[in-house]
Design an enzyme around this catalytic site. Structure first.
Site, mmCIF file in Angstrom:
data_model
loop_
_atom_site.group_PDB
_atom_site.id
_atom_site.type_symbol
_atom_site.label_atom_id
_atom_site.label_comp_id
_atom_site.label_asym_id
_atom_site.label_seq_id
_atom_site.Cartn_x
_atom_site.Cartn_y
_atom_site.Cartn_z
ATOM 1 N N LYS A 1 2.739 -15.248 2.690
ATOM 2 C CA LYS A 1 2.992 -16.097 1.316
ATOM 3 C C LYS A 1 4.408 -16.452 1.551
ATOM 4 C CE LYS A 1 1.580 -17.911 -2.342
ATOM 5 N NZ LYS A 1 0.653 -19.011 -2.596
ATOM 6 N N TYR B 1 0.862 -1.317 0.010
ATOM 7 C CA TYR B 1 0.201 0.136 -0.071
ATOM 8 C C TYR B 1 0.721 1.254 -0.137
ATOM 9 C CZ TYR B 1 -4.815 -1.729 0.668
ATOM 10 O OH TYR B 1 -5.945 -2.414 0.659
ATOM 11 N N ASP C 1 -6.721 -6.842 4.030
ATOM 12 C CA ASP C 1 -7.682 -6.140 3.343
ATOM 13 C C ASP C 1 -8.771 -7.074 2.602
ATOM 14 O OD1 ASP C 1 -9.013 -3.749 1.742
ATOM 15 O OD2 ASP C 1 -8.177 -4.764 0.063
ATOM 16 N N ASP D 1 -12.543 -8.719 4.254
ATOM 17 C CA ASP D 1 -13.750 -8.653 3.328
ATOM 18 C C ASP D 1 -14.378 -9.931 3.196
ATOM 19 O OD1 ASP D 1 -13.786 -5.909 2.570
ATOM 20 O OD2 ASP D 1 -14.344 -6.473 0.651
ATOM 21 N N ASP E 1 -3.279 -18.062 0.541
ATOM 22 C CA ASP E 1 -4.553 -19.007 -0.345
ATOM 23 C C ASP E 1 -5.076 -19.932 0.505
ATOM 24 O OD1 ASP E 1 -2.023 -20.299 -0.109
ATOM 25 O OD2 ASP E 1 -1.878 -20.901 -2.000
HETATM 26 C C1 IPM Z 1 -10.613 -0.758 3.698
HETATM 27 C C2 IPM Z 1 -10.779 -0.305 2.240
HETATM 28 C C3 IPM Z 1 -9.605 0.561 1.912
HETATM 29 C C4 IPM Z 1 -8.260 -0.138 1.883
HETATM 30 C C5 IPM Z 1 -9.608 1.496 0.660
HETATM 31 C C6 IPM Z 1 -10.709 2.386 0.508
HETATM 32 C C7 IPM Z 1 -8.346 2.299 0.319
HETATM 33 O O1 IPM Z 1 -10.829 -1.388 1.175
HETATM 34 O O2 IPM Z 1 -10.490 -0.062 4.747
HETATM 35 O O3 IPM Z 1 -10.265 -2.140 3.777
HETATM 36 O O4 IPM Z 1 -7.955 -1.013 0.914
HETATM 37 O O5 IPM Z 1 -7.697 -0.258 3.116
HETATM 38 MG MG MG Z 2 -11.182 -3.184 2.046
#
Ligand code: IPM
Ligand code: MG
Length: 358
Positions: free
Chosen positions: A192, A141, A248, A252, A224
């Protein structure tokens, strides 16, 4: 003394979910003596529109002065094509970096009443309680060099750099072990290491730090495999620690185990325990302004703020119990409703949580 909170409503559904959260905080203030001093500032696309940049200096100064920051969400199609440095997400990343918020806590817990809302079978997810500790200020990042350039053949080349120093790994590893000590004492580090040297170092350093925490059972998984295990048998996990990009993606994924990404709060903390608190979902421009968004992730982020940054665990528990009461009572926003059932809007959900505070 009143706690100083900076509110960053942001873009898309941000203003609505923050407004619903303010109703809950307002009730804690009026009925339960919570002392808050709330200021507001612009960050994200709304700041680009007004100030020409996503994180104006004035916002950063207020963020530094606040005890905690509560954020809605940033971004949207309107700002997707502008110069990269001016995009809303850059404001968020700059704020994380400027305040050194390296430790990102992303809990994924299944509310009993919502076990049916997951796309996985209820027996796979019921009782699930995972905490992902995501490193938030390093990795690909922020690594240099980065960019899109033209090479000798005249073609475009995109480049990012995956990089971690051992100090960066060590501090988040300590935070993860300390967190695991307060829970079921199992920590899984995700990397990884079979392919990427950066994460080979990650594995080595986490293992070294682990020697200071003999009470915590440490394991390692390749990312993975971790993704597969999270879907196959998520209850095997207690705390997961991983780098910025893997965290990240996995957070999700983990959010969907709980039924909806609209349920999950997060805390981003620095070494002094100061922090920013935000739902892990985005700004959902497709439903913005329609009173449809689920405010619970933001409301639960406010609870994390009270617990982690403001040392108000009793008030935090009030919010969490009120959310459980409301869900047990059957109230649902669209994202957590099984097909066809009745749904309520953002405002009504905020008001219901406020009314359930005890
Ligand atoms: C998160 C989001 C952010 C990230 C984006 C909006 C930059 O996806 O907080 O998970 O990638 O960290
Ligand atoms: Mg995110």
């Amino acid at each position: 003394m009143a706690h100083k909170i900076l509110l960053l409503k942001g873009d898309g559904i941000g203003p609505e979910i923050v407004a619903a959260t303010l109703v809950v905080l307002g009730t804690l203030r009026e009925r339960f003596g919570l002392a808050l001093e709330i200021e507001e500032a612009l960050m994200g696309g709304c700041a680009v529109d007004v100030h020409g940049e996503p994180l104006p200096d004035s916002t950063l100064a207020l963020a530094r002065a606040a005890d905690a920051i509560l954020l809605g969400a940033v971004g949207g199609p309107k700002w997707e094509r502008i110069e990269r440095d001016k995009r809303p997400e850059r404001g968020l990343l700059k704020l994380r970096s400027a305040l050194d918020l390296f430790c990102n806590l992303r809990p994924a817990a299944v509310h009993t009443a919502l076990a049916d809302a997951s796309t996985l079978r209820p027996e796979v997810v019921s009782g699930l309680d995972i905490l992902i500790v995501r490193e938030l200020t390093g990795d690909i990042y922020f690594g240099q060099p980065r960019g899109i350039e033209i090479d000798a053949d005249g073609q475009r080349v995109g480049r990012n750099t995956m990089i971690y120093t051992e100090a960066e790994i060590r501090r988040v590893a300590h935070a993860a072990f300390r967190t695991a000590l307060k829970r079921a004492r199992r920590l899984c580090s995700v990397d990884k290491a079979n392919v990427l040297e950066t994460t080979e170092l990650w594995r080595d350093v986490v293992t070294e730090v682990g020697r200071d925490y003999p009470e915590v059972e440490l394991s390692h998984l390749y990312v993975d495999n971790a993704a597969m295990q999270l879907v196959r048998a998520p209850k095997q996990f207690d705390v997961i620690v991983t780098g910025n990009i893997f965290g990240d993606i996995l957070s999700d994924l983990a959010s969907m185990l709980t039924g909806s990404i609209g349920m999950l709060p997060s805390a981003s903390l620095n070494a002094d325990g100061k922090g920013m608190f935000e739902p892990i979902h985005g700004s959902a421009p497709d439903i913005a302004g329609q009173d449809k968004a689920n405010p619970l992730a933001t409301i639960l982020s406010a609870a994390m703020m009270l617990r982690y940054a403001l040392n108000e665990p009793v008030q935090a528990t009030r919010i969490e119990q009120a959310v459980t009461t409301v869900l047990d009572g059957g109230l649902r926003t669209a994202d957590i409703q099984a097909a066809g059932g009745p749904v309520i809007g953002t405002r009504e959900m905020g008001a219901a949580v406020a009314a359930a505070l005890r």
